[in-house]
Design a protein around this motif. Structure first.
Motif, PDB file in Angstrom:
ATOM      1  N   THR A  26     -53.858  12.420  -7.425  1.00 40.54           N
ATOM      2  CA  THR A  26     -54.052  11.184  -6.766  1.00 40.54           C
ATOM      3  C   THR A  26     -52.775  10.527  -6.543  1.00 40.54           C
ATOM      4  N   ALA A  27     -52.615   9.411  -6.004  1.00 41.07           N
ATOM      5  CA  ALA A  27     -51.382   8.541  -5.867  1.00 41.07           C
ATOM      6  C   ALA A  27     -51.613   7.362  -6.478  1.00 41.07           C
ATOM      7  N   ALA A  28     -50.480   7.125  -7.301  1.00 40.30           N
ATOM      8  CA  ALA A  28     -50.534   5.911  -8.012  1.00 40.30           C
ATOM      9  C   ALA A  28     -50.420   4.786  -6.964  1.00 40.30           C
ATOM     10  N   THR A  29     -51.156   3.477  -7.144  1.00 40.86           N
ATOM     11  CA  THR A  29     -51.718   3.296  -8.287  1.00 40.86           C
ATOM     12  C   THR A  29     -53.295   2.964  -8.212  1.00 40.86           C
ATOM     13  N   ASP A  30     -53.702   2.427  -7.292  1.00 41.21           N
ATOM     14  CA  ASP A  30     -55.361   2.250  -7.097  1.00 41.21           C
ATOM     15  C   ASP A  30     -56.046   3.526  -7.151  1.00 41.21           C
ATOM     16  N   GLY A  31     -55.487   4.557  -6.691  1.00 39.04           N
ATOM     17  CA  GLY A  31     -56.385   5.575  -6.846  1.00 39.04           C
ATOM     18  C   GLY A  31     -56.556   6.239  -8.190  1.00 39.04           C
ATOM     19  N   ILE A  32     -55.911   5.650  -9.265  1.00 40.09           N
ATOM     20  CA  ILE A  32     -56.000   6.406 -10.612  1.00 40.09           C
ATOM     21  C   ILE A  32     -57.410   6.302 -11.145  1.00 40.09           C
ATOM     22  N   THR A  33     -57.967   5.010 -10.940  1.00 42.58           N
ATOM     23  CA  THR A  33     -59.244   4.606 -11.571  1.00 42.58           C
ATOM     24  C   THR A  33     -60.338   5.562 -11.189  1.00 42.58           C
ATOM     25  N   ILE A  34     -60.558   5.934  -9.793  1.00 38.08           N
ATOM     26  CA  ILE A  34     -61.456   6.684  -9.267  1.00 38.08           C
ATOM     27  C   ILE A  34     -61.266   8.161  -9.548  1.00 38.08           C
ATOM     28  N   ALA A  35     -60.026   8.478  -9.485  1.00 35.48           N
ATOM     29  CA  ALA A  35     -59.436   9.929  -9.880  1.00 35.48           C
ATOM     30  C   ALA A  35     -59.640  10.526 -11.113  1.00 35.48           C
ATOM     31  N   GLY A  36     -59.488   9.044 -12.012  1.00 29.64           N
ATOM     32  CA  GLY A  36     -59.975   9.249 -13.540  1.00 29.64           C
ATOM     33  C   GLY A  36     -61.292   9.592 -13.842  1.00 29.64           C
ATOM     34  N   ALA A  37     -62.120   8.828 -12.981  1.00 33.96           N
ATOM     35  CA  ALA A  37     -63.568   8.905 -13.278  1.00 33.96           C
ATOM     36  C   ALA A  37     -63.774  10.219 -12.839  1.00 33.96           C
ATOM     37  N   MET A  38     -63.644  10.858 -11.787  1.00 36.95           N
ATOM     38  CA  MET A  38     -63.733  12.093 -11.208  1.00 36.95           C
ATOM     39  C   MET A  38     -63.121  13.217 -12.177  1.00 36.95           C
ATOM     40  N   ALA A  39     -62.005  12.809 -12.763  1.00 33.63           N
ATOM     41  CA  ALA A  39     -61.596  14.004 -13.782  1.00 33.63           C
ATOM     42  C   ALA A  39     -62.432  14.045 -14.909  1.00 33.63           C
ATOM     43  N   ARG A  40     -62.903  12.815 -15.330  1.00 33.70           N
ATOM     44  CA  ARG A  40     -63.791  12.813 -16.593  1.00 33.70           C
ATOM     45  C   ARG A  40     -65.248  13.480 -16.347  1.00 33.70           C
ATOM     46  N   HIS A  41     -65.671  13.279 -15.143  1.00 33.44           N
ATOM     47  CA  HIS A  41     -66.770  14.030 -14.896  1.00 33.44           C
ATOM     48  C   HIS A  41     -66.736  15.432 -14.933  1.00 33.44           C
ATOM     49  N   PHE A  42     -65.644  16.158 -14.454  1.00 36.79           N
ATOM     50  CA  PHE A  42     -65.606  17.307 -14.477  1.00 36.79           C
ATOM     51  C   PHE A  42     -64.680  17.924 -15.788  1.00 36.79           C
ATOM     52  N   ASP A  43     -64.171  16.994 -16.635  1.00 37.35           N
ATOM     53  CA  ASP A  43     -63.615  17.176 -17.815  1.00 37.35           C
ATOM     54  C   ASP A  43     -62.429  18.073 -17.707  1.00 37.35           C
ATOM     55  N   VAL A  44     -61.370  17.535 -16.495  1.00 37.61           N
ATOM     56  CA  VAL A  44     -60.244  18.310 -16.146  1.00 37.61           C
ATOM     57  C   VAL A  44     -59.383  17.238 -16.133  1.00 37.61           C
ATOM     58  N   PRO A  45     -58.018  17.656 -16.197  1.00 38.04           N
ATOM     59  CA  PRO A  45     -56.770  16.526 -16.053  1.00 38.04           C
ATOM     60  C   PRO A  45     -56.706  15.870 -14.824  1.00 38.04           C
ATOM     61  N   VAL A  46     -56.127  14.808 -14.874  1.00 35.05           N
ATOM     62  CA  VAL A  46     -55.970  13.963 -13.628  1.00 35.05           C
ATOM     63  C   VAL A  46     -54.388  13.824 -13.537  1.00 35.05           C
ATOM     64  N   VAL A  47     -53.990  14.155 -12.580  1.00 35.72           N
ATOM     65  CA  VAL A  47     -52.510  14.080 -12.311  1.00 35.72           C
ATOM     66  C   VAL A  47     -52.180  13.120 -11.103  1.00 35.72           C
ATOM     67  N   TYR A  48     -51.170  12.230 -10.940  1.00 39.33           N
ATOM     68  CA  TYR A  48     -50.897  11.462 -10.073  1.00 39.33           C
ATOM     69  C   TYR A  48     -49.440  11.344  -9.698  1.00 39.33           C
ATOM     70  N   ALA A  49     -49.235  11.140  -8.642  1.00 37.88           N
ATOM     71  CA  ALA A  49     -47.776  10.961  -7.803  1.00 37.88           C
ATOM     72  C   ALA A  49     -47.394   9.555  -7.637  1.00 37.88           C
ATOM     73  N   LYS A  50     -46.087   9.483  -7.720  1.00 37.34           N
ATOM     74  CA  LYS A  50     -45.614   7.896  -7.928  1.00 37.34           C
ATOM     75  C   LYS A  50     -44.499   7.995  -6.968  1.00 37.34           C
ATOM     76  N   LYS A  51     -44.169   6.772  -6.427  1.00 36.50           N
ATOM     77  CA  LYS A  51     -43.172   6.366  -5.743  1.00 36.50           C
ATOM     78  C   LYS A  51     -41.780   6.292  -6.416  1.00 36.50           C
ATOM     79  N   SER A  52     -41.866   6.348  -7.701  1.00 34.41           N
ATOM     80  CA  SER A  52     -40.616   6.393  -8.595  1.00 34.41           C
ATOM     81  C   SER A  52     -40.737   7.367  -9.563  1.00 34.41           C
ATOM     82  N   ARG A  53     -39.542   7.825  -9.993  1.00 38.82           N
ATOM     83  CA  ARG A  53     -39.376   9.070 -10.799  1.00 38.82           C
ATOM     84  C   ARG A  53     -39.248   8.446 -12.341  1.00 38.82           C
TER      85      ARG A  53
END
Length: 248
Positions: A116-143
């Protein structure tokens, strides 16, 4: 289906019924679901769980419609047409339920990671990752200064305006099966950048899921960029003004 998966499905069905019951009498809920008021009373109050087959029907037939209606009721638009979905993306229990219902409704296969992309996508992506028990990774506009190697994706939105997202190079492995998740799509620009990042990492995007879509143009733009299925949990009508709904 394993025993844990069956129980999880049954509990998810109860959660859907409880959300429906919050605004209905048992008789109204019975008329809507085709289930008896006495059975619904037992399910909602936790005395018994619905059978696995019935639970699946509840989740698939009622779950998405129920949650989509709740999401739409929580979205606010100001006089300039800006969309505020704060009351949705800040409600983690709601998103946890949405993730399970979406996985059942759209028949997502278990991925290796959720992107997903930071920041608002993180909560729904995290929920989906927990459902599947897999990592969630997110891209950011800063390094992050402590990360030595990044993958970047850039897109020019208009002359003089360019958007860049960065992802730590170690976040995804070549060959990873990725479920791309975001909270909102209008133009499809952010999702195109995420697809580009996955491609640069050598990962394969199996599906693209967004919680809210405005109109169909953004979804169509994303579909043109990938051969993977692109789906939205709920849709808002397209605004009449061209500069409304500026979220990407």
């Amino acid at each position: 289906m394993k025993r844990l998966e069956k129980t999880t499905l049954q509990l998810r069905a109860v959660s859907v019924l409880r959300r429906l019951k919050a605004s209905r009498t048992y008789d109204e809920l019975a008329a809507e679901t085709g289930l008896s008021a006495s059975d619904l009373n037992r399910y909602v109050n936790g005395h018994v769980l619905p059978g696995v087959e019935r639970a699946g029907e509840i989740v698939e037939d009622l779950g998405r419609a129920t949650l989509a209606a709740e999401i739409e009721s929580r979205i606010e638009r100001n006089e300039d047409g800006y969309v505020d979905n704060t009351d949705v993306v800040f409600d983690q229990p709601l998103l946890d339920l949405v993730a399970g219902v979406a996985a059942e409704t759209f028949d997502f296969e278990r991925p290796d990671a959720v992107l997903t992309a930071a920041t608002d996508g993180i909560t729904i992506a995290g929920a989906m990752a927990r459902h599947f028990d897999v990592p969630v990774v997110y891209a950011k506009k800063s390094r992050e200064t402590g990360v030595s190697e990044f993958i970047d994706a850039r897109q020019r939105l208009t002359p003089g305006i360019e958007i860049t997202y960065s992802l730590p190079a170690s976040a995804l492995d070549a060959g990873d099966d990725v479920l791309l998740v975001d909270d909102f799509v209008r133009s499809g620009s952010t999702q195109q950048l995420l697809l580009d990042l996955a491609d640069r990492a050598g990962a394969v995007v199996s599906s693209v899921f967004t919680l809210i879509a405005v109109g169909e143009d953004g979804l169509d733009t994303v579909r043109e960029s990938t051969g993977a299925p692109v789906v939205a949990f709920t849709r808002l009508p397209e605004a009449s003004e061209p500069d409304m709904y500026p979220r990407t």
